[in-house]
Enzyme design. Structure first.
Site, PDB file in Angstrom:
ATOM      1  CG  ASP A 210      -4.314  -4.545  -9.409  1.00 49.32           C
ATOM      2  OD1 ASP A 210      -4.219  -3.816  -8.112  1.00 49.32           O
ATOM      3  OD2 ASP A 210      -4.075  -5.624  -9.546  1.00 49.32           O
TER       4      ASP A 210
ATOM      5  CE1 TYR B 243      -0.931  -7.759  -6.105  1.00 52.66           C
ATOM      6  CE2 TYR B 243       0.064  -6.377  -7.258  1.00 52.66           C
ATOM      7  CZ  TYR B 243      -1.250  -6.818  -6.893  1.00 52.66           C
ATOM      8  OH  TYR B 243      -2.457  -6.411  -7.421  1.00 52.66           O
TER       9      TYR B 243
ATOM     10  CG  ASP C 263      -3.769  -7.013  -4.850  1.00 54.64           C
ATOM     11  OD1 ASP C 263      -3.400  -6.644  -3.390  1.00 54.64           O
ATOM     12  OD2 ASP C 263      -4.869  -8.121  -5.495  1.00 54.64           O
TER      13      ASP C 263
END
Length: 833
Positions: free
Chosen positions: A90, A302, A88
């Protein structure tokens, strides 16, 4: 492409990478590979001063040891020349990237390169785009997560251990096993309690308002008074008399204005969570789980993003084309493509991910009811951003009578715009008749309405999310977790309308913090921490210096908190009952031989008022006295714990042994929640009789253990109170074995089977149902080797009630359990089970 199963699936296929033919191996992780914790010597609550935790080292251990992700990644990385990370995009994902790098060993191998893929959805287009623009993983963002994890661990555990030990040792009806503190969790609770205090301290006042009604061209209208409301009834009565005396309304002004209602900006996480709670009825935690599932299945982009602005290169037409055949809103999509869509209005670009966007069409049958509701809203919101604005005409007519001004408002929608696809935001039609300026109209009736000012209502989840975002509490990913935590800790209760009502425990905690150190529950301190962590993520602050500074600040606050705990205790004393007044008399203490009280509220525990000692009992089970039997080690009366449900297990335990295991080398404890470090008893975690290796006690695993569990490294133990449905249960997993039903008595003997070393059972059958010849009732044999007994047993699974720690066999005799025969399948010993 070939697929094989490891800890997670591994997909292999041929392709090209950087222009060269390669063999791809694609696998995955299950969230974070590692979690942070204290070393084993700091795990014992009783032996560790919470203040020492601020200076204690931390260790990283595998988050899910049973999944063996570390070994899996290491094995799959052998022979590979490049590592491409698709986690992901982040901070948490960046941190997992470096965990994967550590597991694979790519950080220390020369000539082997590591790449990072940046993507926002798992569509083919986005994957190919990310593959053509690989970058390096961001070490600073990973360090920012490390900093937050260390700060939250040390601060949270230190305060939590002290509070829990102090208050659970004094009060019996707290109804909470753990009284936790968290740098994000506690300010979140603070918002809810502050609203509660605003409600309880609110003093309502009487208000009066003047209401006029008129009948004109078939319409009865209720006019709004310009003064709205007053707090003096005599003054309102005076104005009423003025209007009554006049008796006529004069039209003094008519204004008509073209207005528009702006379409929404792109959808970010916070907005999604707020709508899910206020309109869809989903709590933030569930909403995030559904969104993550939709993302991994390829239906949306996302779901963790702070941005509401789309990038200039976003393919709106292609995204609309993917939705045009949807049976619910496909016609609206087709209309947008035919008439021309409007580019979304400008929003905020946080530099992370584009707004949450549908990636392909789906139906309720494909997703299920809850996921479909969330997906439908995401689609409607996206289509709304590309639709025209809602345009309407607003007409205001002003009147005058007796020197007082009144008005009415009419609305007419000219262009529905985005409200066609988002009808809950539609502008209501308000029809009023035509008026002429200067026109005089008679008043139908005049009323004075009396009312009371109203306090604010309790915070909704949606309002709490807004406050957390505004004050920098948590991130788009962690906000649902913090809200869920204050509910699970019994600090708030979610009531009708998803409003959060603080409990007595939650209120007492926040009021206590306010008395001792308001910083502990105010959002300012967390906002400061988040700001420092953001500087680390940007490379503008040193990770270790930030951690050192924040930990030192909290260490001082903790020392002050401990000294002033009496201030919080005074609030608890006024709200909760002391241990001496709680619970019911149950069993005798082995030290003073006086009766102890059992307090069933969480955490379940026994309290000896004479010795002033607390003995925690197994959680979730019903606790009863066990035939007034005595533990041979410490003279405490034995208790029996019965787990709930028809297949719940029952087991005896000694309160003292359970909390202070008398034998070294016990690798497994009942109720242990995770692996790693030394195994120490804590609240609700301990050693029941089925784990006790005492060689002569009739209740220990040595005496009651029968044979090895076919499912794990544990031992099948006789359930002592399961008659008439006799059974064995595993002392490590949830395996259950049903013994001959209806037997009058089943007991273990001291003899062992010469073939398999299992304990010989003595079965006394019922006279009416005995399977023995000539009406005999007594039979002695091994359940594995005796053909009669083996034909009468059945293996099934019961309710799992604790997790296996380590690989101990759970009993102290060699030869019962798997022993050293590592390659032998234990199921074979059960033949046709």
């Amino acid at each position: 492409m070939s697929t094989r199963r490891g800890s997670t699936e591994v997909h292999e296929f041929d392709g090209t990478f950087l222009g060269f033919p390669v063999l791809y191996k694609v696998t995955s992780v299950i969230g974070h590979v590692f979690s942070v914790d204290f070393p084993g010597r700091y795990q014992d609550w009783n032996a560790t001063n919470p203040l020492d935790l601020f200076d204690a080292p931390i260790v990283k251990s595998e988050s899910n040891p049973k999944a063996h992700i570390t070994r899996h990644l290491s094995q799959e990385a052998r022979g590979c020349g490049h590592l491409v990370l698709w986690l992901d995009c982040d901070r948490e994902g960046e941190n997992i990237c470096f965990e994967v790098i550590e597991c694979t060993g790519f950080n220390s191998k020369d000539g082997k390169k590591v790449y990072r893929a940046r993507f926002s959805s798992v569509t083919e287009k986005d994957i190919l785009k990310a593959l053509s623009g690989l970058v390096e993983p961001n070490k600073n963002e990973s360090l920012a997560v490390d900093a937050r994890q260390e700060i939250d661990l040390k601060v949270g555990v230190a305060f939590t251990r002290f509070q829990t030990s102090y208050f659970n040792g004094k009060y019996g009806n707290l109804d909470s096993r753990v009284i936790s503190y968290g740098p994000c969790q506690t300010p979140t609770l603070g918002f809810c309690v502050q609203r509660h205090l605003n409600i309880t301290t609110f003093k309502p006042e009487k208000i009066w308002t003047l209401q006029l009604y008129l009948m004109h061209k078939g319409y009865e209208l209720k006019l709004q008074w310009k003064r709205h409301r007053l707090f003096d009834s005599d003054v309102v009565q005076m104005f009423q008399n003025f209007v009554k005396k006049d008796g006529i309304l004069k039209v003094i002004g008519i204004s008509e204005k073209q207005e528009s209602k702006g379409r929404p900006a792109g959808l970010n996480t916070v907005k999604l969570l707020k709508v899910a709670s206020s309109s869809l009825g989903f709590g933030p935690q569930l909403a995030m789980q559904l969104a993550e599932r939709l993302y991994t299945q390829g239906y949306i982009s996302y779901p963790r993003t702070e941005s509401t602005a789309y990038p200039s290169s976003f393919d709106y037409k292609g995204t609309l084309g993917a939705l045009v055949r949807n049976p619910v809103f496909g016609d609206y999509v087709h209309q947008l493509l035919s008439d021309g869509y409007h580019k979304p209005r400008s929003g905020t670009d946080a530099g992370d991910h584009p707004p949450i966007t549908p990636m392909c069409s789906a139906s309720e049958d494909m997703l299920g009811y809850d996921a479909w509701k969330l997906y439908l809203y995401i689609c409607q919101h996206f289509l709304g951003t590309l639709s025209p604005e809602c345009k309407y005409t607003r007409i205001m007519v002003e009147f005058e009578s007796g020197g007082e001004s009144f008005h009415c408002v009419g609305q007419h929608v000219m262009v529905s715009g985005f409200t066609s696809i988002m009808p809950w935001l539609a502008v209501p039609e308000i029809n009023i008749p035509e008026f002429t300026e200067g026109e005089r109209i008679g008043i139908t009736r005049i009323e004075v309405e009396e009312g009371m000012t109203q306090p604010p209502d309790y915070l909704t989840e949606s309002e709490l999310i807004s406050l957390m975002e505004k004050n920098g509490i948590g991130t788009d990913a962690s906000i649902p977790v913090h809200i869920n935590n204050i509910g699970e800790r019994n600090y708030v209760q979610v009531q009708a309308g998803r409003r959060l009502v603080p409990t007595a425990l939650g209120i007492s905690l926040i009021r206590g913090y306010q008395c001792i150190d308001p910083d502990l529950c105010l959002p300012d301190i967390r906002s400061f921490i988040e700001h420092q962590i953001t500087l680390v993520a940007k490379g503008q602050a040193d990770h270790s210096l930030v951690v050192e500074h924040v930990i030192e600040q909290f260490k001082r606050k903790f020392a002050h908190f401990v000294k002033q705990i009496d201030n919080m205790d005074a609030l608890f004393e006024a709200e909760f009952s002391p241990l001496s007044d709680s619970g019911r008399v149950l069993s005798k203490c082995g030290k003073c031989l006086r009766y102890m009280k059992h307090i069933s509220t969480q955490p379940s525990r026994l309290y000896c008022g004479t010795c002033e000692e607390i003995y925690y009992t197994p959680p979730k089970g019903a606790i009863k006295l066990y035939k007034e039997l005595i533990c041979p080690l410490d003279n405490f009366e034995l208790l029996i714990c019965s787990m709930p449900g028809p297949e719940g297990k029952s087991f005896p335990f000694c309160p003292y042994c359970y909390n202070s295991p008398p034998f070294e080398g016990i690798e497994t404890l009942f109720g242990a929640s995770k692996a790693g470090g030394a195994v120490k008893p804590s609240k609700g975690v301990g050693m029941p009789c089925f784990l006790c290796p005492h060689p002569t006690c009739p209740h220990s695993v040595i005496s009651q253990g029968v044979c090895a569990c076919p499912e794990c490294d544990g031992t099948l133990v006789l359930d002592p109170v399961s008659a008439p449905k006799w059974r064995l249960y595993c002392n490590m997993c949830n395996c259950l074995v049903s013994l001959p039903e209806g037997a009058h008595r089943i007991s273990t003997t001291r003899d062992h089977c010469p073939n398999c070393d299992s304990t010989i059972l003595e079965v006394d059958f019922n006279k009416k149902t005995t399977p023995l010849k000539d009406g005999a009732t007594l039979h002695i044999g091994c359940i594995l080797c005796d053909e009669l007994l083996h034909s009468l047993v059945e293996m099934k699974h019961g309710k799992s009630f604790f997790r296996h720690r380590g690989r101990g066999r759970g009993r102290g005799r060699r030869g019962r359990g798997r022993g050293n025969k590592k390659h032998q399948d234990p199921k074979m010993s059960f033949r046709d089970f």
